[in-house]
Scaffold this motif. Sequence first.
Motif, PDB file in Angstrom:
ATOM      1  N   ALA A  45       0.828  -1.207   0.000  1.00  0.00           N
ATOM      2  CA  ALA A  45       0.000   0.000   0.000  1.00  0.00           C
ATOM      3  C   ALA A  45       0.861   1.256   0.000  1.00  0.00           C
ATOM      4  O   ALA A  45       0.555   2.240  -0.683  1.00  0.00           O
ATOM      5  N   ALA A  46       1.950   1.236   0.771  1.00  0.00           N
ATOM      6  CA  ALA A  46       2.849   2.388   0.811  1.00  0.00           C
ATOM      7  C   ALA A  46       3.526   2.599  -0.538  1.00  0.00           C
ATOM      8  O   ALA A  46       3.626   3.731  -1.038  1.00  0.00           O
ATOM      9  N   LEU A  47       3.975   1.524  -1.173  1.00  0.00           N
ATOM     10  CA  LEU A  47       4.638   1.640  -2.472  1.00  0.00           C
ATOM     11  C   LEU A  47       3.665   2.092  -3.554  1.00  0.00           C
ATOM     12  O   LEU A  47       4.045   2.820  -4.479  1.00  0.00           O
ATOM     13  N   ALA A  48       2.403   1.683  -3.439  1.00  0.00           N
ATOM     14  CA  ALA A  48       1.401   2.089  -4.428  1.00  0.00           C
ATOM     15  C   ALA A  48       1.196   3.596  -4.432  1.00  0.00           C
ATOM     16  O   ALA A  48       0.845   4.186  -5.466  1.00  0.00           O
ATOM     17  N   GLU A  49       1.408   4.227  -3.283  1.00  0.00           N
ATOM     18  CA  GLU A  49       1.219   5.676  -3.183  1.00  0.00           C
ATOM     19  C   GLU A  49       2.272   6.467  -3.964  1.00  0.00           C
ATOM     20  O   GLU A  49       2.081   7.652  -4.242  1.00  0.00           O
ATOM     21  N   VAL A  50       3.378   5.815  -4.321  1.00  0.00           N
ATOM     22  CA  VAL A  50       4.431   6.507  -5.067  1.00  0.00           C
ATOM     23  C   VAL A  50       3.925   6.920  -6.447  1.00  0.00           C
ATOM     24  O   VAL A  50       4.226   8.005  -6.944  1.00  0.00           O
ATOM     25  N   GLY A  51       3.140   6.053  -7.076  1.00  0.00           N
ATOM     26  CA  GLY A  51       2.617   6.364  -8.398  1.00  0.00           C
ATOM     27  C   GLY A  51       3.694   6.293  -9.468  1.00  0.00           C
ATOM     28  O   GLY A  51       4.796   5.782  -9.240  1.00  0.00           O
ATOM     29  N   GLU A  52       3.381   6.814 -10.642  1.00  0.00           N
ATOM     30  CA  GLU A  52       4.305   6.783 -11.771  1.00  0.00           C
ATOM     31  C   GLU A  52       4.479   8.182 -12.337  1.00  0.00           C
ATOM     32  O   GLU A  52       3.505   8.900 -12.560  1.00  0.00           O
ATOM     33  N   SER A  53       5.729   8.570 -12.567  1.00  0.00           N
ATOM     34  CA  SER A  53       6.044   9.843 -13.206  1.00  0.00           C
ATOM     35  C   SER A  53       6.548   9.555 -14.617  1.00  0.00           C
ATOM     36  O   SER A  53       6.561   8.410 -15.072  1.00  0.00           O
ATOM     37  N   ASP A  54       7.015  10.603 -15.310  1.00  0.00           N
ATOM     38  CA  ASP A  54       7.569  10.385 -16.638  1.00  0.00           C
ATOM     39  C   ASP A  54       9.035   9.972 -16.585  1.00  0.00           C
ATOM     40  O   ASP A  54       9.680   9.832 -17.625  1.00  0.00           O
ATOM     41  N   ASP A  55       9.560   9.768 -15.368  1.00  0.00           N
ATOM     42  CA  ASP A  55      10.948   9.329 -15.185  1.00  0.00           C
ATOM     43  C   ASP A  55      10.938   8.036 -14.372  1.00  0.00           C
ATOM     44  O   ASP A  55      10.877   8.058 -13.142  1.00  0.00           O
ATOM     45  N   PRO A  56      10.994   6.883 -15.046  1.00  0.00           N
ATOM     46  CA  PRO A  56      10.905   5.615 -14.315  1.00  0.00           C
ATOM     47  C   PRO A  56      12.063   5.363 -13.355  1.00  0.00           C
ATOM     48  O   PRO A  56      11.881   4.697 -12.339  1.00  0.00           O
ATOM     49  N   VAL A  57      13.238   5.904 -13.655  1.00  0.00           N
ATOM     50  CA  VAL A  57      14.372   5.697 -12.751  1.00  0.00           C
ATOM     51  C   VAL A  57      14.181   6.538 -11.488  1.00  0.00           C
ATOM     52  O   VAL A  57      14.499   6.097 -10.379  1.00  0.00           O
ATOM     53  N   ALA A  58      13.636   7.740 -11.641  1.00  0.00           N
ATOM     54  CA  ALA A  58      13.292   8.527 -10.456  1.00  0.00           C
ATOM     55  C   ALA A  58      12.264   7.775  -9.618  1.00  0.00           C
ATOM     56  O   ALA A  58      12.320   7.802  -8.375  1.00  0.00           O
ATOM     57  N   ASP A  59      11.350   7.071 -10.276  1.00  0.00           N
ATOM     58  CA  ASP A  59      10.353   6.292  -9.542  1.00  0.00           C
ATOM     59  C   ASP A  59      11.012   5.149  -8.771  1.00  0.00           C
ATOM     60  O   ASP A  59      10.562   4.800  -7.675  1.00  0.00           O
ATOM     61  N   VAL A  60      12.066   4.559  -9.341  1.00  0.00           N
ATOM     62  CA  VAL A  60      12.822   3.527  -8.616  1.00  0.00           C
ATOM     63  C   VAL A  60      13.393   4.111  -7.328  1.00  0.00           C
ATOM     64  O   VAL A  60      13.294   3.502  -6.246  1.00  0.00           O
ATOM     65  N   PHE A  61      13.984   5.300  -7.419  1.00  0.00           N
ATOM     66  CA  PHE A  61      14.530   5.947  -6.222  1.00  0.00           C
ATOM     67  C   PHE A  61      13.421   6.301  -5.227  1.00  0.00           C
ATOM     68  O   PHE A  61      13.610   6.163  -4.013  1.00  0.00           O
ATOM     69  N   SER A  62      12.278   6.746  -5.720  1.00  0.00           N
ATOM     70  CA  SER A  62      11.159   7.076  -4.830  1.00  0.00           C
ATOM     71  C   SER A  62      10.625   5.838  -4.131  1.00  0.00           C
ATOM     72  O   SER A  62      10.291   5.873  -2.941  1.00  0.00           O
ATOM     73  N   LEU A  63      10.537   4.745  -4.862  1.00  0.00           N
ATOM     74  CA  LEU A  63      10.117   3.490  -4.249  1.00  0.00           C
ATOM     75  C   LEU A  63      11.100   3.068  -3.164  1.00  0.00           C
ATOM     76  O   LEU A  63      10.696   2.587  -2.097  1.00  0.00           O
ATOM     77  N   ALA A  64      12.393   3.262  -3.417  1.00  0.00           N
ATOM     78  CA  ALA A  64      13.410   2.888  -2.429  1.00  0.00           C
ATOM     79  C   ALA A  64      13.249   3.699  -1.151  1.00  0.00           C
ATOM     80  O   ALA A  64      13.327   3.160  -0.037  1.00  0.00           O
ATOM     81  N   ARG A  65      13.032   5.010  -1.293  1.00  0.00           N
ATOM     82  CA  ARG A  65      12.851   5.852  -0.102  1.00  0.00           C
ATOM     83  C   ARG A  65      11.598   5.439   0.668  1.00  0.00           C
ATOM     84  O   ARG A  65      11.621   5.376   1.903  1.00  0.00           O
ATOM     85  N   THR A  66      10.526   5.185  -0.049  1.00  0.00           N
ATOM     86  CA  THR A  66       9.275   4.804   0.610  1.00  0.00           C
ATOM     87  C   THR A  66       9.421   3.453   1.299  1.00  0.00           C
ATOM     88  O   THR A  66       8.940   3.267   2.425  1.00  0.00           O
ATOM     89  N   TYR A  67      10.067   2.521   0.650  1.00  0.00           N
ATOM     90  CA  TYR A  67      10.325   1.202   1.221  1.00  0.00           C
ATOM     91  C   TYR A  67      11.117   1.337   2.512  1.00  0.00           C
ATOM     92  O   TYR A  67      10.753   0.783   3.555  1.00  0.00           O
ATOM     93  N   ARG A  68      12.203   2.109   2.435  1.00  0.00           N
ATOM     94  CA  ARG A  68      13.053   2.300   3.612  1.00  0.00           C
ATOM     95  C   ARG A  68      12.272   2.928   4.756  1.00  0.00           C
ATOM     96  O   ARG A  68      12.357   2.495   5.904  1.00  0.00           O
TER      97      ARG A  68
END
Length: 235
Positions: free
Chosen positions: A70-93
């Motif tokens: 649920a927390a990772l789902a809140e990250v959503g998707e931007s036009d920069d998938p690699v930035a989304d990888v970093f955002s997922l990492a921060r949210t996961y942590r």
Amino acid sequence: MSPKPRATDVKDRLVEAAIRLLDDGGPESLQARKLAAEVGVSTMAVYTHFGGMAALVDEVVRTGFRKLSAALAEVGESDDPVADVFSLARTYRHTVAEQPQLFAVTFGQIAPGGKRATLSDLTTEAGREAANEGLEAFDHIVRATERAIEAGRFRPTDKYQAAAQLWSALHGFVTLEASGHFGPGEQGIDHILIPLGITLSVGLGDTVERAGRSAEAARAAWRAKTRNARQGGND
């Protein structure tokens, strides 16, 4: 006379109580007697509703993965998938750091009473078909990895194996940070996690410059999110 609680209510309360006990006292506190006292039922309730502590631990694991997903789902998707990888990492942590005991059980790092959850190999089709836990949370990382491949940021490769490499590095960081190896607070994020993410992105086919810009975009998005959360809490 107050109405008799429904079976599902008792089950939910037992799981909630198990997580509270984990948060407060670690795996040693997860005992049928303590659970029963926390919920206000007899110890037999654990066996009536779960058949034993092992099944209750499995439900705690599922709850942990649902919370993470649920927390990772809140990250959503931007036009920069690699930035989304970093955002997922921060949210996961952040999510794991909030409840380290829960997620130590969730990922099978600790086994309350010797009752360790059985997890599947999510990098294989057979493992994904058999998986009861973790697949949805893992899929958020897989989707961002797939988009990075489609965008030409990562080289063509098996998206599950590439996502598993990212996950392995991320969870390794989170585990070591929780043990105090990277100092207090969040200093390990800038000194270790972000450079690690850039290194992995380059290894998967990105350039240092583009990966760095994506990391900065994710950092800015995280700061805006936390600032908005603080302002919302003060309303």
